[in-house]
Design an enzyme around this catalytic site. Structure first.
Site, PDB file in Angstrom:
ATOM      1  N   ARG A   1      51.699 -58.143  -8.991  1.00  0.00           N
ATOM      2  CA  ARG A   1      50.938 -57.624  -7.665  1.00  0.00           C
ATOM      3  C   ARG A   1      50.639 -56.393  -7.957  1.00  0.00           C
ATOM      4  O   ARG A   1      49.522 -55.743  -8.256  1.00  0.00           O
ATOM      5  CB  ARG A   1      51.541 -58.089  -6.440  1.00  0.00           C
TER       6      ARG A   1
ATOM      7  N   CYS B   1      48.724 -44.503 -10.229  1.00  0.00           N
ATOM      8  CA  CYS B   1      48.465 -44.015  -9.135  1.00  0.00           C
ATOM      9  C   CYS B   1      47.001 -43.372  -9.267  1.00  0.00           C
ATOM     10  O   CYS B   1      46.475 -42.667 -10.156  1.00  0.00           O
ATOM     11  CB  CYS B   1      49.473 -42.677  -9.133  1.00  0.00           C
TER      12      CYS B   1
ATOM     13  N   ASN C   1      54.812 -47.796 -11.306  1.00  0.00           N
ATOM     14  CA  ASN C   1      56.082 -48.233 -10.787  1.00  0.00           C
ATOM     15  C   ASN C   1      57.163 -47.927 -11.648  1.00  0.00           C
ATOM     16  O   ASN C   1      56.748 -47.903 -12.790  1.00  0.00           O
ATOM     17  CB  ASN C   1      56.185 -49.706 -10.730  1.00  0.00           C
TER      18      ASN C   1
ATOM     19  N   HIS D   1      57.950 -45.148  -7.731  1.00  0.00           N
ATOM     20  CA  HIS D   1      57.186 -44.769  -8.616  1.00  0.00           C
ATOM     21  C   HIS D   1      57.559 -43.572  -9.491  1.00  0.00           C
ATOM     22  O   HIS D   1      58.666 -42.936  -9.050  1.00  0.00           O
ATOM     23  CB  HIS D   1      55.490 -44.310  -8.172  1.00  0.00           C
TER      24      HIS D   1
END
Lengths: 316, 316
Positions: free
Chosen positions: B18, B243, B252, B212
């Site tokens: 996702r 990002c 992540n 992250h």
């Protein structure tokens, strides 16, 4: 719920021009090295490991050690250190007027043989003479320990082996010792346990950590080291460096990322991060490859962006 | 000298299909997504955030949410979660028979407006209805909080703001809450302090961290979170994600690096790292770009290499 007991300040030692440059494939011109070291000298950093007194055939990139040491501007208050593998190197470092000699050895027997063709005890015996020479000449000494947390040929290293080498350094009179995760295998628990025990057993030794980020645990290990009581860390501008056993892998923890994290946590260093990032840019232009420096890539935390004035509504 | 108080086990939730896929520029074919999710289901992982019920125009990459959820093999014991931004999304997730709905909101007002065109309170009001629908249908709910540790438009976030949103979720009956460092700005001290206070104030809530690695503090923040009492972390296969405010920056924390560190520290997960690395290889072939996964690049710690039999002696 207890608060973290964090120190007010941490010392950072720059090793990029030695540990980083030595792994660069293209020979960096001497004057470029001098320019980078001079720029680093003006970032507020207090120690720079400038170069190495290893045999030029072993590390051709650092064959210009004497010339670099002669050409740099020595900023008062900054300690200029040279890596010293043996007595011959010590005599070279003496002539270079290095402020500090970083003694090199491997904690594990097979790595010692592979790297220096001598047993750990044979290296320690010669280091005793090196330390005597340093003391006689008023030079500071730092004893470094490669493969403290793992060896490419032996795997995990028993604590007793590390303790043995620290004791040997201690008996020579060395009170500044650097534990290196040479191949970047250490996890935070191992770092915490090893450094806690060493600090407990040798309370008058100043321990340093030399960490690699090969397996992404670099800054986590900084946190573990701080919690164990370590107050001094090596780092490398742009994260220069690497690992011969993992081609393409990340090397030393980067100075930018380390200083950035410490400052965010309210821990002082003597370093001006903005000035370091200016040097990173110069290093980047010099080495012609991507740098393993997250702050150089992403910028510092808490930069404020302008919020969009309107947003096209999607959905509903 | 005190030992670290580490937990026996940590839960890892996979979010790569996702949070990772949604930032991939080329549309990934539905069947490829299904193949990756099915492979992940067999790594021992207990939760997978499969896809998102956002409007297809907002995230075209996840427009096939219904088809993906219909086609995957549901392995018993694995929880298949879907991101739910609003009531409309909740109804879609209900039809998809998601085991869990991950409610989405931003903790900061400007990010909420920029991302959803609604105020935080307006989102919370709608989420109340979403939670009622979930409860009525026996679906688990996890409340997520974007920008908990920092907002691109507002910078650092006052703790009171985070507390306000947790309280609102709590009042809806939500007992599983995920704090997200959406833009990768958090440092370990902030993570430790924030999570310690939340766990202290809401002892019956299960808190998760969604971290992250944008500024290299990802695994250091895992350590800080564990010390604060957090026992559940999101991570992404191959470190997929990014990002939007730092193009080219890391996203992540990677599942491989996180699981590898935890296992080295003697902390159990339910995950077989070797199986995950097989999936990483498939993901790598699928996305056609480098992955931010150190273990995939460098291999696990403590691989034993053969020591050289002889060493050409160089210098003294």
């Amino acid at each position: 719920m207890s608060a973290w007991n964090l120190p007010k300040a941490i010392e950072i030692k720059e090793v990029g021009t030695r540990d980083g440059f030595q792994l660069e494939k293209s020979i960096i011109p001497t004057d470029e090295k001098v320019r980078i070291i001079n720029a680093l000298s003006r970032t507020g950093i207090k120690e720079i490991q400038v170069t190495s007194a290893v045999h030029p055939k072993a590390v051709p990139q650092l064959a210009d050690a004497e010339e670099v040491m002669a050409k740099i501007d020595r900023v008062p208050g900054v300690l200029y250190s040279v890596l010293v593998p043996n007595l011959r190197g010590a005599n070279r470092a003496l002539a270079m007027e290095a402020d500090e000699w970083e003694l090199m050895l491997s904690v594990t027997e097979s790595h010692s043989i592979a790297n220096s063709n001598r047993s750990v005890d044979a290296v320690l015996e010669e280091h005793t003479k090196v330390v005597d020479l340093a003391v006689a000449n008023g030079v500071q000494v730092r004893g470094s320990m490669a493969t403290t947390f793992g060896c490419p040929f032996e795997g995990r290293v028993p604590f007793e082996r590390v303790q043995y080498v620290v004791q040997a350094y201690y008996d020579m009179g060395v009170r500044s010792i650097s534990a290196a995760d040479t191949i970047g295998v250490a996890d935070p628990k191992l770092v915490f346990n090893t450094m806690s025990k060493l600090i407990h057993q040798f309370p008058d030794v100043q321990f340093n950590l030399h960490l690699h980020n090969t397996r992404q645990m670099g800054l986590a290990n900084v946190i573990a080291g701080i919690q164990a009581g370590v107050r001094s860390f090596d780092s490398s501008i742009g994260g220069l460096g690497g690992c011969p056993y993992a081609p393409g892998a990340t090397g030393n923890i980067s100075t930018e990322d380390t200083v950035h994290m410490l400052h965010l946590m309210g821990i002082e260093t003597t370093i001006d991060l903005a000035k370091v990032l200016d040097v990173t840019k110069e290093v980047h232009q010099l080495v012609h490859h991507d740098l393993e420096s997250s702050i150089y890539r992403a910028g510092v935390s808490y930069q404020i962006h302008e919020a969009p004035k309107t947003q096209e509504k999607v959905g509903e």
